[in-house]
Design an enzyme around this catalytic site. Structure first.
Site: not given
Ligand code: CMC
Length: 440
Positions: A316, A374
């Site tokens: 991320h 996710d």
């Protein structure tokens, strides 16, 4: 160029020196309520002739915001100050939408009125159904969402008046309310089933599941466990500060574009596999891995600089620690599977093992790559019965709450200007046009 921060105790400024000329500029340092301070560079170009260069905006704050705060090193996510874990545990999506839009949790009357309003905006103009019929049956739901959400501006002219605060709020309600209807219609169209109208006696997540999975020929009762999990998944996706799609919504809106067009732009940005499209990509990756024994092969590929493969659902831009949403998602995933009595989900087994191996691998440890939101969401959505192609559409549905809150905040911000980044130009300098017959 050299840069010096003012020593402790002096005024909060940063002085930048052009080492070639010795010329300096002193710029204010702005403090947020928490998080890193920012250097206010607005006068930089005017006073020095320099632009800043920051591809991917890794060090650039594009706006002031009071909605969402992330501490990526600590793995903290707060909406209006409330930790995501607490919201996921105790709140519901309607409340979180209200919180994002209004800044405070609603009292019981405000919650009732908000839920009532959203519920009564869930139907779409009947004419909008014709848009769906123009798409191929195998169209990706995100392609349909981009088109149909953008088309809402042609149906709700009153809400395109962005100068009117009342209309801004109505547009916000309409978007939050109609996204589940549109997403469910995209699904129904792809499987060739009739559209199911929203029902005002059902809650937000329940209504969405009903519109998605019910058929007119028999009664369909939404499993409350699944409705609760769906609602939690919506909460976990509701907002995430100035990510690519949110920044897209803000940038589109900065020109004065109407909110429906801006949200359509956000949907387009979300679709990419580096962003919201990752949930679909994770499931494809887990399916491709197929067995725990093949995990090392995929880990090796993810680390290979000459291979474009990345571990989807990992890493991320902001989190350099475990994504707090991923923790809740993993727990929810295990709860849903056990409540649905799905004992052996091979993809979950692969995911858990993949996470275990990656988190011990030097490459992932050193680069601080952890599972993100996710990584586990696709496994739950698959268990609920959604095809992989719907995953990102569900993300878009939930993120609409954040997008529209951020859009509204931007419009109401007195310092807001049209977004217009500059560039480092490295192309040809001025030259004269060469007629066609003289070009070799
Ligand atoms: N697998 C393997 N290596 C990775 C991964 C990964 N998933 N993510 C980052 N890296 C490596 C990357 O190769 C780079 O290595 P080096 O420094 O040696 O060149 C380093 O880690 C930093 O990566 P980056 O691409 O410079 O970082 P970024 O902040 O630009 O990208 C990201 C962030 C999320 C796009 C990236 O981590 C990624 O592609 N992850 C997989 C896709 C994904 O799961 N996306 C969902 C993000 S969370 C939900 C959302 O925002 O929608």
């Amino acid at each position: 160029m050299s840069q010096t921060a003012s020593p402790a105790g002096t005024a909060d400024t940063v002085t930048l020196t052009d080492n070639r000329t010795g010329k300096t500029i002193t710029m204010p340092v702005l403090h947020g309520s928490t998080g890193p301070d920012v250097i206010d560079i607005r006068k930089l170009y005017g006073e020095t002739g320099f632009f800043t260069y920051d591809p991917g905006f890794t060090s650039t704050g594009s706006c002031e915001s009071q909605i969402t705060f992330i501490d990526g090193d600590q793995g903290i996510l707060l909406h209006r100050g409330y930790p995501i874990e607490e919201l996921a545990e105790h709140s519901d999506f309607m409340e979180v939408c209200y919180l994002l839009l209004h800044g405070e949790l609603p009292n019981p009357k405000e919650k009732h009125d908000f839920t009532y309003t959203i519920t009564r905006h869930t139907m779409v103009h009947e004419q909008l159904s014709n848009f769906f019929r123009g798409f191929r049956r195998d169209a990706h739901p995100m392609a349909i969402m981009c088109g149909v959400v953008g088309a809402l501006s042609a149906f709700y002219h009153d809400s395109t008046d962005i100068e009117d605060p009342k209309q801004r709020m109505i547009a916000s309600h309409r978007l939050i309310a109609k996204m589940p209807t549109i997403a469910a219609m995209a699904y129904k169209y792809s499987v060739g089933q009739p559209f199911i109208y929203p029902r005002n006696d059902l809650g937000y997540a329940e209504n969405f599941l009903h519109m998605t999975f019910a058929v007119p020929c028999e009664e369909y009762k939404v499993n409350p466990i699944i409705a609760k999990a769906m609602d939690r998944i919506f909460i976990l996706h509701a907002d995430h500060e100035q990510n690519a799609s949110t920044s897209t919504v803000r940038l589109a809106g900065s020109s004065g574009a109407n909110p429906f067009a801006c949200i359509a732009a956000g949907i387009a940005s979300l679709w990419g596999p580096a962003h919201g499209g990752a949930n679909e990509a994770v499931l494809k990756m887990l399916t491709e891995i197929g067995h725990k024994d093949r995990i090392p092969e995929f880990i090796k590929r993810a680390k290979d600089k000459n291979d474009s493969f990345r571990l989807m659902g990992f890493g991320h831009r902001v989190y350099k620690n475990y994504d707090p949403r991923a923790k809740v998602m993993q727990k929810t995933c295990q709860e849903v599977l056990s409540q649905l009595d799905i004992r052996d989900e091979p993809l979950l087994e692969i995911a858990v093992e993949l996470e275990r191996i990656a988190l011990q691998d030097e490459y992932f440890v050193e680069k601080k790559l952890y599972p993100n939101v996710d990584f586990y969401s696709g496994i739950i959505l698959k268990a609920i019965g959604f095809p992989t192609s719907m995953f990102t559409a569900l993300f878009a549905l939930a993120r609409t709450a954040g997008w529209i809150s951020q859009w509204k905040e931007m419009i109401e911000d007195p310092v807001q200007k049209i977004g217009r980044p500059r560039q480092l130009y490295t192309g040809a300098t001025k030259r004269s046009y060469v007629p066609l017959d003289r070009r070799g």
